[in-house]
Design an enzyme around this catalytic site. Structure first.
Site, PDB file in Angstrom:
ATOM      1  N   ASP A 146       0.833  -1.207   0.000  1.00 32.14           N
ATOM      2  CA  ASP A 146       0.000   0.000   0.000  1.00 32.14           C
ATOM      3  C   ASP A 146       0.871   1.262   0.000  1.00 32.14           C
ATOM      4  O   ASP A 146       2.005   1.238   0.469  1.00 32.14           O
ATOM      5  CB  ASP A 146      -0.922  -0.027   1.231  1.00 32.14           C
ATOM      6  CG  ASP A 146      -2.102   0.910   1.085  1.00 32.14           C
ATOM      7  OD1 ASP A 146      -2.388   1.351  -0.045  1.00 32.14           O
ATOM      8  OD2 ASP A 146      -2.739   1.215   2.113  1.00 32.14           O
TER       9      ASP A 146
ATOM     10  N   ASN B 204     -10.879  -2.706  -5.531  1.00 28.64           N
ATOM     11  CA  ASN B 204     -10.115  -1.696  -6.288  1.00 28.64           C
ATOM     12  C   ASN B 204     -10.731  -1.357  -7.653  1.00 28.64           C
ATOM     13  O   ASN B 204     -10.388  -0.335  -8.247  1.00 28.64           O
ATOM     14  CB  ASN B 204      -8.659  -2.138  -6.497  1.00 28.64           C
ATOM     15  CG  ASN B 204      -7.784  -2.030  -5.263  1.00 28.64           C
ATOM     16  OD1 ASN B 204      -6.853  -2.796  -5.075  1.00 28.64           O
ATOM     17  ND2 ASN B 204      -8.078  -1.063  -4.396  1.00 28.64           N
TER      18      ASN B 204
HETATM   19  C1  IPE Z   1      -5.334  -2.800  -0.224  1.00 23.90           C
HETATM   20  O1  IPE Z   1      -5.034  -1.467  -0.397  1.00 23.90           O
HETATM   21  C2  IPE Z   1      -5.318  -3.491  -1.554  1.00 23.90           C
HETATM   22  C3  IPE Z   1      -4.011  -3.625  -2.194  1.00 23.90           C
HETATM   23  C4  IPE Z   1      -2.875  -3.293  -1.670  1.00 23.90           C
HETATM   24  C5  IPE Z   1      -4.048  -4.181  -3.512  1.00 23.90           C
HETATM   25  P1  IPE Z   1      -6.168  -0.367  -0.527  1.00 23.90           P
HETATM   26  O2  IPE Z   1      -5.495   0.944  -0.639  1.00 23.90           O
HETATM   27  O3  IPE Z   1      -7.108  -0.721  -1.626  1.00 23.90           O
HETATM   28  O4  IPE Z   1      -6.935  -0.544   0.851  1.00 23.90           O
HETATM   29  P2  IPE Z   1      -7.756   0.495   1.718  1.00 23.90           P
HETATM   30  O5  IPE Z   1      -8.784   1.103   0.804  1.00 23.90           O
HETATM   31  O6  IPE Z   1      -6.790   1.507   2.215  1.00 23.90           O
HETATM   32  O7  IPE Z   1      -8.336  -0.314   2.825  1.00 23.90           O
HETATM   33  C1  IPE Z   2      -1.542   0.306  -3.401  1.00 28.76           C
HETATM   34  O1  IPE Z   2      -1.366   1.668  -3.421  1.00 28.76           O
HETATM   35  C2  IPE Z   2      -1.735  -0.269  -4.777  1.00 28.76           C
HETATM   36  C3  IPE Z   2      -3.103  -0.696  -5.071  1.00 28.76           C
HETATM   37  C4  IPE Z   2      -4.089  -0.744  -4.224  1.00 28.76           C
HETATM   38  C5  IPE Z   2      -3.369  -1.121  -6.438  1.00 28.76           C
HETATM   39  P1  IPE Z   2      -2.582   2.676  -3.391  1.00 28.76           P
HETATM   40  O2  IPE Z   2      -2.941   3.008  -4.803  1.00 28.76           O
HETATM   41  O3  IPE Z   2      -3.694   2.164  -2.565  1.00 28.76           O
HETATM   42  O4  IPE Z   2      -1.904   3.933  -2.708  1.00 28.76           O
HETATM   43  P2  IPE Z   2      -2.524   4.902  -1.605  1.00 28.76           P
HETATM   44  O5  IPE Z   2      -3.062   4.050  -0.501  1.00 28.76           O
HETATM   45  O6  IPE Z   2      -3.607   5.676  -2.274  1.00 28.76           O
HETATM   46  O7  IPE Z   2      -1.385   5.750  -1.183  1.00 28.76           O
HETATM   47 MG    MG Z   3      -4.142   2.324  -0.590  1.00 26.13          MG
END
Ligand code: IPE
Ligand code: IPE
Ligand code: MG
Length: 239
Positions: free
Chosen positions: A18, A66
């Site tokens: 993340d 996502n």
């Molecule tokens: C979790 O991250 C999913 C992945 C790392 C693929 P998210 O960014 O989607 O999760 P939340 O929304 O912060 O819980």
């Molecule tokens: C994790 O990074 C990757 C995916 C969930 C695909 P994020 O895109 O969730 O990054 P933040 O949480 O917005 O920083």
């Molecule tokens: Mg995230």
């Protein structure tokens, strides 16, 4: 459960990767730049697993939730996945790394699935290292589909309801051969599991770091392993 004892290197590490978006925002870049740099971290961690003797690595790449993100970001993530598969093919072959996926891969665009299935098939005989990508993955969905499959087995007379125990449920998960994760890492500081491996992490050690995924490399991985090795895993027993 796993047979790891205190002081061992984890056999299976799972990571909620993340913070890509935040990494990009801090630099005034588009979110996709964060995802691109995140792919570099995957390479670094895969190598680090080899150095530390971690056989199984499972990465949360795309959650079932996502898909609600803006279309251009989703499309960019799909392109990045294909690019990653093409660029990593040699690394996977050279190091005898078996690729698997967990999740509703039928949700992925056809072309992406094709590329994935090709690499999964080509690496299916390898046992050097095991890389699993969670794609369109949801832990509740995984358990729900396991329940559905068990119901089908009962309906067709192949299984008695009394035979449904933990092993029977685990056998219907996406990749039942994988051992449960010993260590679950989440980057970028969020204290939640976001629907990841709900069944499998029941006794995993948790490690949350504020480091954003694109900044996570070998040094950070080593820190997580060191922390894990100091843990006293009890599995419900006493000191
Ligand atoms: C979790 O991250 C999913 C992945 C790392 C693929 P998210 O960014 O989607 O999760 P939340 O929304 O912060 O819980
Ligand atoms: C994790 O990074 C990757 C995916 C969930 C695909 P994020 O895109 O969730 O990054 P933040 O949480 O917005 O920083
Ligand atoms: Mg995230």
């Amino acid at each position: 459960m796993t047979d790891a004892v205190q002081g061992d290197v984890p056999r299976h590490v799972a990571i909620i990767m993340d913070g890509n978006g935040r990494w990009a925002r801090q630099r005034g870049l588009a979110r996709i730049k964060g995802h691109e740099r995140g792919a570099e971290s995957i390479r670094a961690v895969l190598r680090a697993c080899r150095e530390f003797g971690v056989k199984y690595l499972t990465l949360y790449a795309i959650s079932i939730e996502n898909w609600i993100r803006p279309k251009p970001e989703v499309k960019a993530l799909m392109n990045l996945l294909v690019r990653f598969l093409r660029q990593e093919a040699k690394e996977l072959h050279d190091n005898k790394i078996r690729l698997r996926t967990i999740g509703r891969t039928e949700d992925l665009p056809k072309q992406v699935r094709k590329e994935l299935l090709k690499v999964i098939d080509e690496t299916s005989g390898y046992t050097g290292q095991h890389l699993t990508l969670a794609l369109s993955y949801g832990g509740r969905m995984e358990i729900a589909q396991a329940a559905r499959q068990l119901a089908e087995l009962v309906k067709s007379g192949k299984l008695e309801p009394e035979q449904i125990d933990e092993n029977a449920v685990a056998a219907q998960l996406y990749e039942p051969e994988l051992p449960d994760p010993d260590l679950l890492i989440r980057t970028s500081g969020e204290m939640r599991v976001s629907n990841f491996l709900l069944w499998q992490i029941s006794y995993a050690e948790l490690y949350v770091t504020d480091v954003l995924w694109p900044d996570f490399g070998e040094k950070e991985f080593a820190g997580a392993i060191e922390d894990y090795r100091s843990r006293d895993r009890r599995f419900g027993g006493h000191e």
